[in-house]
Scaffold this motif. Structure first.
Motif, short mmCIF file in Angstrom:
data_model
loop_
_atom_site.label_atom_id
_atom_site.label_comp_id
_atom_site.label_asym_id
_atom_site.label_seq_id
_atom_site.Cartn_x
_atom_site.Cartn_y
_atom_site.Cartn_z
N PHE A 42 1.44 -1.04 0.31
CA PHE A 42 -0.47 -0.19 -0.25
C PHE A 42 0.48 1.34 -0.14
N ALA A 43 2.15 1.30 0.46
CA ALA A 43 3.40 2.03 0.24
C ALA A 43 4.34 1.91 0.58
N GLY A 44 5.47 2.44 -1.12
CA GLY A 44 6.89 1.93 -0.52
C GLY A 44 7.31 3.16 -0.57
N LEU A 45 8.88 3.15 -0.22
CA LEU A 45 9.71 4.19 -0.37
C LEU A 45 10.58 4.04 -1.42
N PHE A 46 10.91 4.75 -2.19
CA PHE A 46 11.68 4.68 -3.35
C PHE A 46 12.80 6.05 -3.44
N GLY A 47 14.16 5.84 -3.34
CA GLY A 47 14.56 6.87 -3.04
C GLY A 47 14.42 7.84 -1.39
N PRO A 48 14.48 9.26 -1.98
CA PRO A 48 13.18 10.14 -0.79
C PRO A 48 11.98 10.17 -0.80
N ALA A 49 11.41 9.51 -1.66
CA ALA A 49 10.68 9.55 -2.14
C ALA A 49 8.99 8.50 -1.23
N VAL A 50 8.21 8.69 -1.45
CA VAL A 50 7.14 7.60 -0.40
C VAL A 50 6.12 7.99 -1.56
N GLY A 51 5.77 6.20 -1.97
CA GLY A 51 4.76 6.57 -3.04
C GLY A 51 3.29 5.55 -1.94
N VAL A 52 2.34 5.96 -2.59
CA VAL A 52 0.79 5.10 -1.84
C VAL A 52 0.33 4.41 -3.08
N ARG A 53 -0.83 3.82 -2.63
CA ARG A 53 -1.76 3.80 -3.46
C ARG A 53 -3.15 3.74 -3.36
N LEU A 54 -4.03 4.18 -4.01
CA LEU A 54 -5.09 5.26 -2.94
C LEU A 54 -6.51 4.33 -4.20
N ALA A 55 -7.83 4.64 -3.76
CA ALA A 55 -8.65 4.25 -4.54
C ALA A 55 -8.77 5.39 -5.40
N ALA A 56 -9.33 5.39 -6.57
CA ALA A 56 -9.62 6.55 -7.94
C ALA A 56 -9.89 7.33 -6.98
N PRO A 57 -10.73 7.95 -6.43
CA PRO A 57 -11.15 9.05 -5.70
C PRO A 57 -10.17 9.94 -5.17
N ASP A 58 -9.66 9.69 -3.77
CA ASP A 58 -8.47 9.65 -3.89
C ASP A 58 -7.21 9.65 -4.04
N ALA A 59 -6.73 9.25 -5.04
CA ALA A 59 -5.86 9.51 -5.87
C ALA A 59 -6.02 10.91 -6.59
N ALA A 60 -6.91 10.95 -7.66
CA ALA A 60 -7.74 12.29 -7.83
C ALA A 60 -7.48 13.41 -6.94
N GLU A 61 -8.03 13.70 -5.68
CA GLU A 61 -7.91 14.97 -4.35
C GLU A 61 -6.01 14.82 -4.40
N LEU A 62 -5.37 13.88 -4.10
CA LEU A 62 -3.55 13.83 -4.60
C LEU A 62 -3.20 14.15 -5.54
#
Length: 120
Positions: A42-62
């Protein structure tokens, strides 16, 4: 393809925004970190970047937040994941990570594949 390595501060920040939940498991991934619930990331770290996997409405907001972008290598970003803007307030980042945990936690658990038998 270059895979950036996170600093100890990056790892500490990532761990600090994860929910305190016994079902959350943090695993190393290609020199970075991934946070999983029921076997799904559900979340990952790639170098300094934090990534998240969101539902479509939350992804659109982010996506509308300045500094948000694709997550993972520029040549091949991870589909369905967004990077949180750099320097995001830790409390706000934790809220986005929690939304990701809830979304991914509602998915069916990932079934482990049986180990392949090796011929000797």
């Amino acid at each position: 393809m270059q895979i950036p390595k996170p600093s100890e501060d990056d790892k500490q920040f990532f761990r600090s925004v994860l929910p305190d939940d016994p079902e959350v498991e943090v695993k190393p991934m290609f020199g970075n970190l991934g946070a999983f619930v029921h076997g799904n990331m559900f979340a990952g770290l790639f170098g300094p970047a934090v990534g998240v996997r969101l539902a479509a409405p939350d992804a659109a907001e982010l996506s509308a937040v300045e500094g948000t972008g694709p997550f993972g290598p520029a040549e091949r970003p991870m589909g369905g994941y967004l990077s949180l803007p750099p320097g995001m307030d830790p409390d706000l980042a934790a809220r986005w990570v929690e939304k990701a945990r809830v979304h991914v936690g509602s998915m069916p658990p990932k079934v482990k594949k049986p180990a392949k038998k090796r011929s000797v």
